[in-house]
Scaffold this motif. Structure first.
Motif, PDB file in Angstrom:
ATOM      1  N   ASN A  96      50.206  55.931  20.220  1.00 56.88           N
ATOM      2  CA  ASN A  96      51.300  54.955  20.308  1.00 56.88           C
ATOM      3  C   ASN A  96      52.559  55.355  19.545  1.00 56.88           C
ATOM      4  O   ASN A  96      53.483  54.540  19.405  1.00 56.88           O
ATOM      5  CB  ASN A  96      50.813  53.585  19.815  1.00 56.88           C
ATOM      6  CG  ASN A  96      49.746  53.000  20.721  1.00 56.88           C
ATOM      7  OD1 ASN A  96      49.826  53.129  21.943  1.00 56.88           O
ATOM      8  ND2 ASN A  96      48.744  52.364  20.125  1.00 56.88           N
ATOM      9  N   VAL A  97      52.610  56.582  19.058  1.00 57.75           N
ATOM     10  CA  VAL A  97      53.798  57.005  18.299  1.00 57.75           C
ATOM     11  C   VAL A  97      54.565  58.128  18.995  1.00 57.75           C
ATOM     12  O   VAL A  97      55.631  58.535  18.522  1.00 57.75           O
ATOM     13  CB  VAL A  97      53.412  57.457  16.870  1.00 57.75           C
ATOM     14  CG1 VAL A  97      52.739  56.320  16.118  1.00 57.75           C
ATOM     15  CG2 VAL A  97      52.522  58.689  16.895  1.00 57.75           C
ATOM     16  N   ILE A  98      54.039  58.626  20.116  1.00 54.06           N
ATOM     17  CA  ILE A  98      54.668  59.780  20.770  1.00 54.06           C
ATOM     18  C   ILE A  98      56.098  59.476  21.198  1.00 54.06           C
ATOM     19  O   ILE A  98      57.014  60.287  20.975  1.00 54.06           O
ATOM     20  CB  ILE A  98      53.821  60.246  21.973  1.00 54.06           C
ATOM     21  CG1 ILE A  98      52.555  60.953  21.478  1.00 54.06           C
ATOM     22  CG2 ILE A  98      54.614  61.180  22.877  1.00 54.06           C
ATOM     23  CD1 ILE A  98      51.599  61.371  22.569  1.00 54.06           C
ATOM     24  N   VAL A  99      56.335  58.314  21.799  1.00 45.96           N
ATOM     25  CA  VAL A  99      57.686  57.977  22.252  1.00 45.96           C
ATOM     26  C   VAL A  99      58.655  57.908  21.078  1.00 45.96           C
ATOM     27  O   VAL A  99      59.782  58.425  21.148  1.00 45.96           O
ATOM     28  CB  VAL A  99      57.685  56.658  23.050  1.00 45.96           C
ATOM     29  CG1 VAL A  99      59.071  56.028  23.078  1.00 45.96           C
ATOM     30  CG2 VAL A  99      57.229  56.910  24.481  1.00 45.96           C
ATOM     31  N   ASP A 100      58.234  57.277  19.982  1.00 47.62           N
ATOM     32  CA  ASP A 100      59.099  57.204  18.794  1.00 47.62           C
ATOM     33  C   ASP A 100      59.411  58.605  18.274  1.00 47.62           C
ATOM     34  O   ASP A 100      60.547  58.894  17.867  1.00 47.62           O
ATOM     35  CB  ASP A 100      58.432  56.377  17.695  1.00 47.62           C
ATOM     36  CG  ASP A 100      58.328  54.903  18.060  1.00 47.62           C
ATOM     37  OD1 ASP A 100      59.148  54.450  18.882  1.00 47.62           O
ATOM     38  OD2 ASP A 100      57.424  54.223  17.543  1.00 47.62           O
ATOM     39  N   ASP A 101      58.401  59.480  18.307  1.00 51.22           N
ATOM     40  CA  ASP A 101      58.619  60.863  17.867  1.00 51.22           C
ATOM     41  C   ASP A 101      59.622  61.576  18.776  1.00 51.22           C
ATOM     42  O   ASP A 101      60.521  62.283  18.296  1.00 51.22           O
ATOM     43  CB  ASP A 101      57.298  61.634  17.863  1.00 51.22           C
ATOM     44  CG  ASP A 101      56.382  61.221  16.717  1.00 51.22           C
ATOM     45  OD1 ASP A 101      56.852  60.515  15.805  1.00 51.22           O
ATOM     46  OD2 ASP A 101      55.196  61.608  16.739  1.00 51.22           O
TER      47      ASP A 101
END
Length: 710
Positions: A96-101
């Motif tokens: 769930n953090v890939i897009v933010d990264d």
């Protein structure tokens, strides 16, 4: 005015032109693959581009992050052959953090996953190599699970080893069954063959670099948004554009990597190598020099790196160190000098042949078959107003002129496996067969609809016309086939097409990356990959920015084009085509535009269907096709194969017996029921290769000619 946009269908994982850092298997040390600053800038700016102009308007949230994560794992290891269950559990922290990264240009988590994959991949290959010399017991009743998509991830390395032991055993058994002769001699040959196979795989894997990892990451990222938005690194962008143009600049030779050495696979007619006669097939290139510069040794290089050195702008000189075919690598090399030129890839251009067909009325008809492998256009030459620019429409127009001179009774255009290409060419090709009028409607991100017309009066051919399509006819192929069908200009034969109804614009990433970021990269003295002349420095994005619709208002998205005369298909829609893509846009429709059909072919099609069905019921080849489809459906859910020699041999013998029976059946048919083909018939094998769909399409065209004459 026509939009200068391109359509593309199938995109493979690209390999870049960089030497790049190597993989280190010792953990997250300094030798592990890492993104460079340019890649971080590219991905960050792409997020902004997608949010602002992509047709789908996808929200960049946790849901998309999860989709990218699943797509990435599937891209790397869809068959669950490499990762361990513990690896996947570790990766779940990133879901769930890939897009933010990505928004921040942070690729560390994606590269971590790739590094673990690369480690596991090499572990498996090296284990397989260690098993090759095992004394396998082929009498033991064992099975090898070759399709693990529905299995759980390996719990331990020992579990992975057991599966890979069986894989090597299966490979060895396959080699054993393919060779006849002395058992001991064959066993040694099989060991050598399999050892070499795994050594080559390991060698290529160890050359993997950060640009390769970035390309795969980007494939997962863009593929989660929609299946036809694609980022291409510089070398793959160049290859894509050359394929669209059907031209490139270089020496005119196809190359292959053989035991770490670049080898000539083919000399292309008309190119510098063909005219010079110095290069021969199977010659090996061990060194390359630009003009009068020093030679660079390329033994052990990746093929794409070597190709980037050998290709170059028209008019420039390249010198090659050559070991002639058949000579040892230690032999004295010869030096040849070639002046690069523009090469036209004729073998992937439109081609024609003439077929003679006997109709039900007993008359012989001459039918011109035009095979169009893609809708290509040399966009650069077109924009430069080069009068000799290469394009599908120009090639087909010339072919039609020759077919008319040869007085053909009908034309059959083969678009099977034509994945699309230039939208301009789909429109202009349609114009060869209709007087003038709308061809396709295009709706952009602001819901504005533009109608693209054939504006040139007159036709190049107005006789009986048939269009063959299949499940892999897509994009521009569907625009053309749909327009021919809507106008009643010809009949469509085959199977439901792919269903790609979206439009991509090709954008050089240099236009996307801000000037400040380019200056920043330059100031940091970023070691960019070596980019071949003509390749975009930061790659290219083909982004979905519009959707096209038939002139009757229906989208081809998902639904594709339904033929007038349908054939059975071995490719079900839920597994092949746009409808099998989870991120694909939905089907919809808009208002029809005004157009004047050439004819109403409904009565003709009904009559053709009746004749077609009658033939099918009496056709052995039709029966064979249905049997093949049934067999494939039965095998669809199979996941394992026996590795007991007696069982596997029996299965293969039965398959060969079925094939032999069919060939005998064809021989009898060819010889009109009398004698089988003579052994000295040089064309025997060619005659036995039946293209049933084309043969029956030709019969339908003969029916069409006969019915029109009546």
């Amino acid at each position: 005015m026509l939009k200068k946009v391109f359509l593309a269908l199938f995109v493979a994982a690209a390999i870049s032109c960089s030497a790049g850092p190597r993989v280190n298997l010792d953990g997250d040390g300094p030798g592990m693959l890492k993104p460079d600053a340019a890649q971080s800038v590219i991905v960050k700016d792409l997020v902004g581009l997608f949010e602002s102009i992509h047709y789908k308007k996808v929200p960049f949230n946790d849901s998309l992050s999860s989709e990218i994560f699943d797509k990435y794992i599937k891209t790397l290891d869809e068959g669950k052959n490499y990762f361990l269950k513990s690896d996947i559990e570790d990766f779940e922290n990133y879901r769930n953090v890939i897009v933010d990264d990505l928004k921040e240009g942070d690729l560390s988590s994606m590269f971590h996953i790739f590094n673990v994959y690369q480690t596991r991949y090499l572990e498996r290959l090296k284990f397989a190599e260690s098993q090759v010399k095992n004394d396998f017991d082929f009498t033991k009743d064992e099975t090898y699970t070759y399709n693990r998509k529905n299995e759980d991830w390996f719990a331990t390395k020992e579990e992975a080893n057991e599966t890979w032991r069986k894989r090597v055993k299966y490979d060895m058994l396959t080699l054993k069954l393919s060779r006849s002769g002395e058992e001991v001699e064959n066993k040694q040959k099989n060991i050598e063959t399999l050892t070499k196979r795994y050594e080559n795989l390991i060698s290529q894997a160890e050359k993997t670099n950060h640009n390769d990892a970035f390309q795969i990451i980007m494939n997962a990222f863009t593929g989660a948004i929609d299946p036809h938005t694609n980022y291409f690194n510089p070398s793959y962008a160049q290859a894509f554009n050359e394929d669209m143009a059907r031209t490139f600049e270089g020496i005119g030779a196809r190359l292959v990597l053989d035991n770490e050495v670049v080898k000539i696979m083919e000399i292309l007619p008309g190119g510098p190598a063909f005219k010079d006669k110095s290069l021969q097939v199977d010659d090996r290139i061990i060194g390359v020099a630009q003009g009068n510069e020093e030679f660079v040794d390329i033994i052990g290089w990746r093929l794409d790196n070597a190709v980037a050195k050998i290709k170059g702008p028209k008019g420039t000189v390249v010198r090659l160190k050559i070991i002639p075919a058949g000579q040892e690598l230690t032999s004295q090399p010869k030096i040849i000098s070639l002046t690069r030129d523009k090469i036209v890839m004729e073998e992937t251009s439109a081609k024609k042949e003439i077929k003679m067909v006997t109709g039900d009325d007993g008359k012989q008809y001459k039918i011109g078959v035009i095979n169009i492998p893609g809708f290509y256009l040399d966009f650069k030459a077109y924009n430069d107003k080069d009068p000799n620019y290469k394009s599908t429409t120009r090639d087909v127009r010339l072919i039609l002129d020759t077919l008319k001179q040869e007085k053909v009774d009908a034309v059959l255009i083969d678009l099977r496996s034509n994945g699309g290409g230039s939208l301009i060419e789909a429109i202009e090709l349609t114009g060869l067969f209709i007087d003038s009028g709308p061809v396709v409607q295009v709706r952009d991100t602001r819901n504005r609809i533009e109608v693209d017309n054939d504006e040139e009066p007159g036709t190049s051919y107005d006789g009986p016309l048939g269009i063959m399509i299949d499940r892999f006819s897509a994009s521009a192929s569907e625009i053309f086939a749909a327009a021919i069908q809507d106008y009643g200009r010809g009949i469509i034969l085959g199977t439901q097409s792919y269903g790609k109804g979206t439009v991509q614009s090709a954008i050089d990433m240099s236009r996307v990356i801000s000037a400040s970021n380019r200056l920043l990269l330059k100031a940091q003295n970023i070691d960019r990959q070596e980019v071949a002349p003509g390749a975009p420095e930061f790659g290219q994005i083909n982004i979905t920015m519009a959707k096209f619709y038939r002139i009757n208002g229906s989208s081809t998205q998902h639904k594709g084009v339904t033929p007038d005369i349908e054939f059975p298909t071995v490719y079900p829609a839920d597994k092949f085509g746009e409808s099998s893509e989870p991120a694909a846009l939905p089907w919809d429709q808009i208002n029809a535009t005004k157009y004047s059909p050439v004819a109403n072919l409904s009565n003709l099609i009904t009559a053709l269907e009746s004749k077609h069905e009658t033939r099918m019921q009496a056709s052995p080849e039709y029966k064979n096709m249905l049997e093949d489809i049934k067999l494939l459906n039965e095998k669809e859910d199979e996941t394992e194969v026996t590795i007991q020699e007696a069982k596997l041999k029996k299965e293969r013998d039965e398959a060969e017996a079925r094939s032999a029976a069919r060939n005998n059946q064809r021989r009898i048919a060819i010889s009109a029921g009398h004698l089988p083909l003579e052994a000295e018939d040089k064309d025997a094998d060619k005659k036995l290769k039946v293209d049933f769909v084309q043969d029956e399409s030709l019969n339908v065209m003969a029916d069409m000619i006969s019915l029109i004459k009546k």
